[in-house]
Scaffold this active site. Sequence first.
Site, PDB file in Angstrom:
ATOM      1  N   LYS A   1      30.673   7.525 -54.053  1.00 34.53           N
ATOM      2  CA  LYS A   1      30.276   6.158 -54.389  1.00 34.53           C
ATOM      3  C   LYS A   1      31.001   5.771 -55.669  1.00 34.53           C
ATOM      4  O   LYS A   1      30.750   6.355 -56.727  1.00 34.53           O
ATOM      5  CB  LYS A   1      28.765   6.065 -54.595  1.00 34.53           C
ATOM      6  CG  LYS A   1      27.932   6.304 -53.339  1.00 34.53           C
ATOM      7  CD  LYS A   1      26.449   6.320 -53.668  1.00 34.53           C
ATOM      8  CE  LYS A   1      25.585   6.403 -52.421  1.00 34.53           C
ATOM      9  NZ  LYS A   1      24.140   6.547 -52.752  1.00 34.53           N
TER      10      LYS A   1
ATOM     11  N   GLU B   1      20.323  -2.278 -45.671  1.00 33.98           N
ATOM     12  CA  GLU B   1      21.621  -1.882 -45.129  1.00 33.98           C
ATOM     13  C   GLU B   1      21.826  -2.316 -43.683  1.00 33.98           C
ATOM     14  O   GLU B   1      22.720  -1.832 -43.003  1.00 33.98           O
ATOM     15  CB  GLU B   1      21.810  -0.371 -45.287  1.00 33.98           C
ATOM     16  CG  GLU B   1      21.792   0.027 -46.758  1.00 33.98           C
ATOM     17  CD  GLU B   1      22.112   1.485 -46.999  1.00 33.98           C
ATOM     18  OE1 GLU B   1      22.298   2.232 -46.018  1.00 33.98           O
ATOM     19  OE2 GLU B   1      22.177   1.878 -48.172  1.00 33.98           O
TER      20      GLU B   1
END
Length: 431
Positions: free
Chosen positions: A339, A209
């Site tokens: 999500k 990330e």
Amino acid sequence: MIDSLDLVIDTIVAREVLDSRGNPTVEAEVLLEAGAIGRAIVPSGASTGAHEAHELRDGDSRYLGKGVTKAVNHIEDRIAPALCGISSLDQASVDGTMQELDGSDNKSSLGANAILAVSMATARAAANGLGLPLYRYLGGPMASLLPVPLMNVINGGAHAANNLDFQEFMLVPHGASSFRESLRMGAEVFHTLKGLLSAQGLSTAVGDEGGFAPNLANNDAAGDLLIQAIEKAGYSPGKDISLALDVASTEFYQDGCYAFGGGRYTSTEMVNELEKLVDRYPIISIEDGLAEDDWQGWALLTKKLGKRIQLIGDDIFVTSTKRLQQGIDQNVANSILIKVNQIGSLTETLQAIDLAGRSGYTSVISHRSGETEDTTIADLAVATRAGQIKTGSLSRSERVAKYNQLLRIEDELGSQAVYAGATGQGPRGRS
């Protein structure tokens, strides 16, 4: 004037493309009668909850079993014929038709990755057909709240090949006056942190990330480094920039205990450990502090810390209204991580955000560790007035793409733009 027939779905195509980890994922394009096109690419997670919608993979020799040609074929052979002729403006009908066609509880027949790609592409096509930005199409004229970013600058757990147990150590620049300023503050601390790591001879390689992935003595060492970086960059910890954690505790939950840092902890002991961290550091948000099915542990955590900080449920809720309602009924957590690929359609995602808001829970719009250049979640954060977004660090283009889209939206909104941190609608520091 736009004719409603112009917004009817005419053609749907799909292809296998790559995500940020070099693994295949699904891209869909929806073409409307008048020529407007919407394109979307779905992300993929590394630490996935057991209750997430099913991501369909080929399981053959291609791409070490991770190919998605089955999902691509389902879009072109089964989904496209069922949706052609339906208005792109009727998102609920589009998503409902796909769910009915799938017929399973977890989208395992067609694949959540197939359904979601078409779902998001349809919304994008409708917005383009109307000549509207996606955030305006989904959120209406009042969509003007820019989210506080939760910036994952130190990666551990399943997101990095290092010895940190916790998955994400994040900066929360809630003290900024605008999104643009929050991004600058985060970037300055990020680069300051890099200098501190280099000075100690530690790795400045980045994880999935975009955050640094050094080998540190323990999780506390990561917290200490972040405080040093914030102060050295000229900011006040807890006032300008606070901290957030994604413990991702399901990843080290074994036989009813939490095994990390060389020890084994019961749920009660785990809660006590988290409380110590909150006492020591300016932490204002903890995600997945307990495992996905440790409901009793979660209830205890919420009782102890729920009035002090934001407690985000990710694996325990998986963007599902059913599991979120269970959490609401049992006083578990006070926030939900959103999500889109956990639930597998835009309609269900919006329903989860709506339920959270009506129940006094915050929503944090989130990326996945396997991301793409798709920026849908940036628009979604503004459209739903969520006030918070998690989309990684200040490096790797698939992360920065979302930040750059939010900058564009802020500029487009002009004087209408409101930064959630400036109004107290995001997570806030503790005095």
